[in-house]
Design a protein around this motif. Sequence first.
Motif, short mmCIF file in Angstrom:
data_model
loop_
_atom_site.label_atom_id
_atom_site.label_comp_id
_atom_site.label_asym_id
_atom_site.label_seq_id
_atom_site.Cartn_x
_atom_site.Cartn_y
_atom_site.Cartn_z
N SER A 397 9.97 3.60 -14.91
CA SER A 397 9.83 4.18 -13.58
C SER A 397 10.48 3.28 -12.53
CB SER A 397 8.34 4.33 -13.25
OG SER A 397 7.72 3.08 -13.36
N ARG A 398 10.94 3.91 -11.45
CA ARG A 398 11.42 3.15 -10.30
C ARG A 398 10.95 3.89 -9.04
NH1 ARG A 398 17.66 2.20 -9.80
NH2 ARG A 398 17.51 4.30 -9.02
N PHE A 399 10.38 3.14 -8.14
CA PHE A 399 9.86 3.78 -6.92
C PHE A 399 10.54 3.15 -5.72
CE2 PHE A 399 6.52 3.74 -10.13
CZ PHE A 399 6.33 5.09 -10.30
N HIS A 400 10.82 4.01 -4.74
CA HIS A 400 11.44 3.47 -3.53
C HIS A 400 10.55 3.85 -2.34
CE1 HIS A 400 14.61 2.01 -0.96
NE2 HIS A 400 14.30 3.01 -0.16
N SER A 401 10.12 2.84 -1.62
CA SER A 401 9.27 3.10 -0.46
C SER A 401 9.61 2.08 0.62
CB SER A 401 7.81 2.96 -0.91
OG SER A 401 6.97 3.10 0.17
N GLU A 402 10.06 2.57 1.77
CA GLU A 402 10.49 1.65 2.83
C GLU A 402 10.17 2.30 4.16
OE1 GLU A 402 14.53 0.49 2.11
OE2 GLU A 402 14.75 -0.25 4.18
N THR A 403 9.81 1.51 5.16
CA THR A 403 9.47 2.06 6.46
C THR A 403 10.64 2.91 6.99
OG1 THR A 403 8.26 0.03 6.85
CG2 THR A 403 8.60 1.45 8.77
N GLY A 404 10.31 4.14 7.42
CA GLY A 404 11.34 5.02 7.98
C GLY A 404 12.10 5.82 6.93
N GLU A 405 11.87 5.55 5.65
CA GLU A 405 12.59 6.29 4.58
C GLU A 405 11.61 7.20 3.84
OE1 GLU A 405 15.76 5.26 2.76
OE2 GLU A 405 16.41 4.32 4.65
N THR A 406 12.13 8.28 3.27
CA THR A 406 11.25 9.15 2.48
C THR A 406 11.03 8.51 1.11
OG1 THR A 406 12.26 11.02 3.56
CG2 THR A 406 10.95 11.50 1.61
N PRO A 407 9.77 8.32 0.72
CA PRO A 407 9.50 7.71 -0.60
C PRO A 407 10.07 8.55 -1.74
CG PRO A 407 7.54 7.71 0.75
CD PRO A 407 8.54 8.56 1.46
N ARG A 408 10.49 7.85 -2.79
CA ARG A 408 11.17 8.53 -3.89
C ARG A 408 10.72 7.92 -5.22
NH1 ARG A 408 15.74 11.31 -4.85
NH2 ARG A 408 16.71 10.82 -6.86
N ALA A 409 10.61 8.78 -6.24
CA ALA A 409 10.26 8.29 -7.58
C ALA A 409 11.33 8.73 -8.57
CB ALA A 409 8.90 8.85 -8.01
N ASP A 410 11.79 7.81 -9.40
CA ASP A 410 12.71 8.13 -10.51
C ASP A 410 11.99 7.75 -11.79
OD1 ASP A 410 15.11 8.72 -8.86
OD2 ASP A 410 14.87 6.60 -8.30
N LEU A 411 11.76 8.73 -12.64
CA LEU A 411 10.97 8.46 -13.86
C LEU A 411 11.77 8.83 -15.10
CD1 LEU A 411 7.57 10.19 -12.91
CD2 LEU A 411 8.26 7.84 -12.44
N THR A 412 11.51 8.11 -16.17
CA THR A 412 11.97 8.55 -17.49
C THR A 412 10.71 8.81 -18.30
OG1 THR A 412 13.91 7.17 -17.28
CG2 THR A 412 13.39 7.99 -19.50
N ALA A 481 -3.97 2.97 -16.34
CA ALA A 481 -4.23 1.64 -15.77
C ALA A 481 -2.96 0.83 -15.78
CB ALA A 481 -5.32 0.94 -16.57
N ASP A 482 -2.77 0.06 -14.73
CA ASP A 482 -1.61 -0.82 -14.66
C ASP A 482 -1.83 -1.76 -13.48
OD1 ASP A 482 1.40 -0.54 -15.98
OD2 ASP A 482 1.40 -1.61 -14.06
N THR A 483 -1.11 -2.90 -13.48
CA THR A 483 -1.20 -3.77 -12.31
C THR A 483 -0.48 -3.12 -11.12
OG1 THR A 483 0.68 -4.94 -13.22
CG2 THR A 483 -1.47 -5.99 -13.51
N ASP A 484 0.37 -2.16 -11.39
CA ASP A 484 1.05 -1.41 -10.33
C ASP A 484 0.35 -0.04 -10.23
OD1 ASP A 484 2.72 0.39 -9.00
OD2 ASP A 484 4.54 -0.68 -9.61
N ILE A 485 -0.28 0.22 -9.07
CA ILE A 485 -1.09 1.44 -9.02
C ILE A 485 -0.26 2.73 -9.00
CG2 ILE A 485 -3.21 0.44 -8.08
CD1 ILE A 485 -2.40 1.71 -5.41
N ILE A 486 1.03 2.62 -8.64
CA ILE A 486 1.85 3.84 -8.69
C ILE A 486 2.14 4.18 -10.16
CG2 ILE A 486 3.85 5.01 -7.67
CD1 ILE A 486 2.88 3.38 -5.43
N VAL A 487 2.42 3.14 -10.93
CA VAL A 487 2.64 3.37 -12.36
C VAL A 487 1.35 3.90 -12.99
CG1 VAL A 487 3.15 2.23 -14.57
CG2 VAL A 487 4.43 1.59 -12.52
N ALA A 488 0.21 3.30 -12.59
CA ALA A 488 -1.09 3.76 -13.12
C ALA A 488 -1.29 5.24 -12.77
CB ALA A 488 -2.22 2.91 -12.55
N SER A 489 -0.86 5.63 -11.58
CA SER A 489 -1.03 7.02 -11.14
C SER A 489 -0.19 7.96 -11.99
CB SER A 489 -0.62 7.17 -9.67
OG SER A 489 -1.34 6.26 -8.87
#
Length: 511
Positions: A397-412, A481-489
């Motif tokens: 997985s790769r997640f992009h989240s930055e102030t002023g940008e639309t959050p994005r998820a790229d998953l395999t 479960a994961d140390t990264d809660i987006i991955v856990a989600s």
Amino acid sequence: MKDQLIVFDTTLRDGEQSPGASMTRDEKLRIARQLERMRVDVIEAGFPAASNGDFESVRAIAEAIKESTVCALARANEADVRRAGEAIKPAARGRIHTFIATSPIHMEMKLRMTPDQVVEQAVRAVGWAKEYTDDVEFSAEDAGRSEIDFLVRIFDAVIRAGAKTINVPDTVGYNVPDQYARTIRTLIERVPNSDKVIWSVHCHNDLGLAVANSLAAVMAGARQVECTLNGLGERAGNAALEELVMAVRTRQDVFPCDTRVDSTQIVPASKLVSGVTGFPVQPNKAIVGANAFAHESGIHQDGVLKHRETYEIMRAEDVGWTTNKLVLGKHSGRNAFRSRLHEIGIVVESEEHLNHAFARFKELADKKHEIFDEDLHALMSDEIVTPEQEHYRLVSSRFHSETGETPRADLTVSVDGQETRTSAEGSGPVDAAFKAIETFANSGTELLLYSVNAITTGTDAQGEVTVRLAKEGKVVNGQGADTDIIVASAKAYLNALNKLHGKFERLNPQI
Ligand code: KIV
Ligand code: ZN
């Protein structure tokens, strides 16, 4: 010598009747093993006639559990009782629990049977059950609103037919302690041979009185309490096991009995049930709530520091709050990993499975240096998947989240072994991840619950996410479960879809 108070846990049966609390066979097995470790006397494992899945779960628990009695529920009809009898056959100690309603409103409006027919059917059900086991329990459903003379009559009849435990449920949580205690006392006085059976109570919490009613009944002579972890159960739930056990244990000056329960296993059991069902425990919940032993006011803190018993009637460690100790780290070997899993009741079926789990443990230990029992439970929840549950698996997985940008998820995601790439934008990275998954799963589900909990303390703790999905009346809970809660989600969402996939043939026939 004090009498033994028998603890009959129905988390896996009445507890599972909480809307949204359905559990898989493997989840039930893990809870059953924890109940056995806690030295619960009777585990009500399910209602085998309800579905093939229920039957299989009860049978698997009957095969695995050696110390506790494994009980199966059956309505008072031949098919149900025989199904329950088959399910408990492998048990070292098996019980059949058969029930029929005895209140005027239930007999007339629900069963459409006369009192004579109800007595006759109850006696026949006990007879069928005795063909499988001597350990037969009979319940008069809605006893709390039944006429006492009729209860005396039906209990006399089923005792003569061979029932060994007589349960007096307050099915709708209508009773108050004095009244309920009087009912139990009267029954023990009036039912012939009442001293030859165990009197049991089963209280629902509609008026918040389930524990109080059960304890009043114990004072009146009941010697079995039916209860659930965290008070899970139909509607407002059942009497909470942890509260009953600790009330009796703490007030040995007033109770004429005690349980065999190892109270240090209570908090781990509560956390396991909460994790599996996705039902969080409120912080101020007695015994197992996060604040149950926390002192906020200065006066209280001062008192506790000077002398603990000024404000504490129980010790946190006696109910298992300190079992959150460091157990493994990045240098721990495969044997230490395997033996700790064994100690906390997780059985790894094959060497291949162990190798896979150990590799994931090493990955986790690299990210999070201290590994606690709770981490192992979460890791193995991800690991323990049956083939039909492994339809979808998160590969990367790769997640992009930055102030002023639309959050994005790229998953395999691996779909039946084939890798699929997917991307989406969302209002936040979790929303983007779920939308990315939906671009190929197209599940048509409704998201009923999304919750995140830290498994242990510290900012490097794993986040445990529960996702509850509903489709066409079926509800499932997924965990990740994961140390990264987006991955856990993302893992939790896929886990829920996998469970639904087991219920429906395929979510999207194109995949
Ligand atoms: O609440 C109830 O009456 C029950 C019975 C089946 C014991 O759960
Ligand atoms: Zn019940």
